[in-house]
Write an enzyme that holds these catalytic residues in place. Sequence first.
Site, PDB file in Angstrom:
ATOM      1  N   GLU A   1       0.797  -1.239   0.000  1.00 25.78           N
ATOM      2  CA  GLU A   1       0.000   0.000   0.000  1.00 25.78           C
ATOM      3  C   GLU A   1       0.827   1.286   0.000  1.00 25.78           C
ATOM      4  OE1 GLU A   1      -2.943  -0.318   3.122  1.00 25.78           O
ATOM      5  OE2 GLU A   1      -3.508  -2.325   2.515  1.00 25.78           O
TER       6      GLU A   1
ATOM      7  N   ASN B   1       2.099  -5.143  -3.213  1.00 24.00           N
ATOM      8  CA  ASN B   1       0.695  -5.448  -2.926  1.00 24.00           C
ATOM      9  C   ASN B   1      -0.091  -4.167  -2.631  1.00 24.00           C
ATOM     10  OD1 ASN B   1      -1.272  -7.604  -2.271  1.00 24.00           O
ATOM     11  ND2 ASN B   1      -1.159  -6.846  -0.162  1.00 24.00           N
TER      12      ASN B   1
ATOM     13  N   HIS C   1     -10.490  -5.867  -2.380  1.00 24.04           N
ATOM     14  CA  HIS C   1     -11.554  -5.712  -1.384  1.00 24.04           C
ATOM     15  C   HIS C   1     -12.694  -4.965  -2.080  1.00 24.04           C
ATOM     16  CE1 HIS C   1      -9.094  -7.052   1.967  1.00 24.04           C
ATOM     17  NE2 HIS C   1      -8.135  -6.236   1.600  1.00 24.04           N
TER      18      HIS C   1
ATOM     19  N   GLU D   1      -6.211 -10.593  -1.270  1.00 29.86           N
ATOM     20  CA  GLU D   1      -7.033 -10.358  -0.073  1.00 29.86           C
ATOM     21  C   GLU D   1      -8.506 -10.285  -0.451  1.00 29.86           C
ATOM     22  OE1 GLU D   1      -5.583  -7.026   2.280  1.00 29.86           O
ATOM     23  OE2 GLU D   1      -3.500  -7.512   1.832  1.00 29.86           O
TER      24      GLU D   1
ATOM     25  N   ASP E   1     -12.267 -10.142  -0.908  1.00 28.48           N
ATOM     26  CA  ASP E   1     -13.570 -10.241  -0.242  1.00 28.48           C
ATOM     27  C   ASP E   1     -14.532  -9.343  -1.007  1.00 28.48           C
ATOM     28  OD1 ASP E   1     -12.653  -7.757   0.784  1.00 28.48           O
ATOM     29  OD2 ASP E   1     -12.379  -8.552   2.807  1.00 28.48           O
TER      30      ASP E   1
END
Length: 383
Positions: free
Chosen positions: A171, A213, A250, A279, A281
């Site tokens: 990030e 990432n 996400h 990650e 979701d």
Amino acid sequence: MDKVLARGSGSAAARSRPRTAVVAMVAGAAVVAATIAVATSASAGTTLGASAAEQGRYFGTAVAVNKLSDSTYVGILNREFNMVTAENEMKWDATEPSRNQFNYTNGDRLVAHAQANGMRVRGHALLWHQQQPGWTGSLSGSALREAMLNHVTQVATHYRGKIYSWDVVNEAFDDGNNGARRNSNLQQTGGDWIEAAFRAARAADPGAKLCYNDYNTDNWSWAKTQGVYNMVRDFKSRGVPIDCVGFQSHFNSGSPYPSNYRTTLQNFAALGVDVQITELDIEGSGSSQATSYGNVTRDCLAVARCNGITVWGIRDTDSWRASGTPLLFDGSGNKKQAYTAVLNALNEGGTPPPTTAPPTSTPPTSAPPTSTPPTSEPPTTPP
Ligand code: 9MR
């Protein structure tokens, strides 16, 4: 199979055909149906991990080590997944709570569980502007730079040979519409801090794939995506040791699954790096959630260099966004519609991974794809 026969034999067209034609057609349909049934039973996996493995991919989840005593949780983990990521246990605050004093207890527990159960491990994350130990707050400039690189070296050395891929830097880009780096204490140590971290990680664990990432880098038209893309292209052209890019993915109503997601994965892969969904979701429920999960899975399978998918938790109740019910299992551990969509998409198959080891440092030979310039800003709410 029933549907094929019912549709063929029950239609007006079928009823008006001569009997021999009907017999031939039904027999033909039966052969096709039987072939499909055989092919399906011979190739279809019945768990996420097994089905992904049949496609040369992995299927992973974030794990909270303190839940390894929950039998429902561990039952699903061991049955369905063949890759794990420590949700928090390998972050800087967890592994180096005091300067140069390292604590690997919980990270090691996860690695031991993975090794005992035939799973691989994604390391997450060596450097991030969040979840830093308190002591970094009093450092800046060359002192922070030294501490940061020491952290990378020590942790990657400790786990050397045990990590499939590391999120070396997490990030580091801004959420605005300028495609620029985030202004963090790490960025203030010098604009080359990211490549310095990748070089330190490569020296410490030459066998791990090294990833950058981030989130909100899924939509090809977003400035943040372009910013990360330009960095990776630059790194590849200068021989900075980067092997992969992680797309956190996400998704929710403010940052939905973008229809150009596959384009994004393809364009990054074309730079000569692997891509991983790290990650995943997706907030929502029922068929709309299931559709997005199926789309993400097919997009990964369509890109030869997409190594696999990791979801960010097992049951909805394990999620950092629990109220959005974003995962594949409900709070009781039952499979959701989204689970079935993912499993079916995996079993449909896709593009096999490259058969030879992909190059890790060849610079791109052609100009990057021309893209529509970013028109919108990603949402500013951090995931
Ligand atoms: O899921 C993690 C949660 O338990 C932590 O409290 C949080 C701390 O910031 O980090 C969450 O995981 C994040 C991941 O490390 C990096 N990408 C965003 C994830 C969700 O916030």
